[in-house]
Write a protein that holds these residues in place. Structure first.
Motif, PDB file in Angstrom:
ATOM      1  N   GLU A  58       1.001  -1.310  -0.099  1.00 58.11           N
ATOM      2  CA  GLU A  58       0.231   0.500   0.047  1.00 58.11           C
ATOM      3  C   GLU A  58       0.715   1.264  -0.139  1.00 58.11           C
ATOM      4  O   GLU A  58       0.506   2.326  -0.645  1.00 58.11           O
ATOM      5  CB  GLU A  58      -0.880  -0.095   0.826  1.00 58.11           C
ATOM      6  CG  GLU A  58      -2.446  -1.133   1.122  1.00 58.11           C
ATOM      7  CD  GLU A  58      -2.862  -1.040   0.028  1.00 58.11           C
ATOM      8  OE1 GLU A  58      -3.977   0.076  -0.252  1.00 58.11           O
ATOM      9  OE2 GLU A  58      -3.114  -1.899  -0.216  1.00 58.11           O
ATOM     10  N   ARG A  59       2.370   1.366   0.308  1.00 58.60           N
ATOM     11  CA  ARG A  59       2.393   2.197   1.522  1.00 58.60           C
ATOM     12  C   ARG A  59       3.729   2.540  -0.635  1.00 58.60           C
ATOM     13  O   ARG A  59       3.552   3.544  -0.929  1.00 58.60           O
ATOM     14  CB  ARG A  59       3.904   2.693   2.166  1.00 58.60           C
ATOM     15  CG  ARG A  59       4.821   3.296   1.988  1.00 58.60           C
ATOM     16  CD  ARG A  59       5.156   3.722   3.348  1.00 58.60           C
ATOM     17  NE  ARG A  59       6.556   3.903   3.965  1.00 58.60           N
ATOM     18  CZ  ARG A  59       8.028   3.832   4.329  1.00 58.60           C
ATOM     19  NH1 ARG A  59       8.031   2.510   4.143  1.00 58.60           N
ATOM     20  NH2 ARG A  59       8.792   4.294   3.963  1.00 58.60           N
ATOM     21  N   LEU A  60       4.530   1.932  -0.793  1.00 56.42           N
ATOM     22  CA  LEU A  60       4.206   1.525  -2.426  1.00 56.42           C
ATOM     23  C   LEU A  60       3.747   1.833  -3.089  1.00 56.42           C
ATOM     24  O   LEU A  60       4.084   2.841  -3.786  1.00 56.42           O
ATOM     25  CB  LEU A  60       5.488   0.324  -2.490  1.00 56.42           C
ATOM     26  CG  LEU A  60       6.390  -0.175  -3.706  1.00 56.42           C
ATOM     27  CD1 LEU A  60       7.628   0.448  -3.352  1.00 56.42           C
ATOM     28  CD2 LEU A  60       6.329  -1.894  -3.884  1.00 56.42           C
TER      29      LEU A  60
END
Length: 135
Positions: free
Chosen positions: A63-65
């Motif tokens: 998700e952060r990526l």
């Protein structure tokens, strides 16, 4: 060439080295070590063989990526908008072709019905006389 057998001096140095390393902070010891020279001795392929890739990927925050990814730039770079436009144009063209052939078929059915209703005999004209070259 094999290293010589450790003598008394080697044994004393080994025993003292352990005590010195235990007594000194690791940071001070690392200041005296050429890390690049140590890394040059590392077999990277052997190291990578020991890495559990699945475990490593489990630690990746997807998700952060994805939040960092510029999706618009990726879409433009992949040419997805061009593909969608081309596919949509092809689909519209094929739909129009199908509709035209359906209208032609319907025209033939209606024409045949009208010919029977008006009791016309013989082949129907191909088109207007001036258009098909008849005078």
């Amino acid at each position: 060439m094999t290293p010589p057998e450790p003598g008394l001096l080697g044994r004393v140095a080994g025993a003292v080295t352990g005590k010195v390393v235990d007594a000194m902070p690791v940071e001070e010891i690392l200041e005296h070590i050429d890390i690049d020279a140590v890394l040059d001795q590392v077999d990277v392929n052997h190291l990578l063989d020991r890495v559990d890739v699945n475990r490593l990927l489990d630690r990746v925050d997807v998700e952060r990526l994805l939040a960092r990814a510029d999706v618009e730039a990726l879409v433009q770079r992949a040419g997805i908008s061009d593909i969608v436009a081309e596919t949509t144009g092809d689909l519209a063209g094929r739909t129009l072709d199908v509709a035209r052939s359906q209208v032609v078929g319907l025209d033939r059915v209606v024409s045949g019905f009208v010919d029977r209703l008006l009791r016309r005999r013989g082949p129907a004209p191909v088109g207007p006389a001036l258009l098909v070259g008849e005078r």
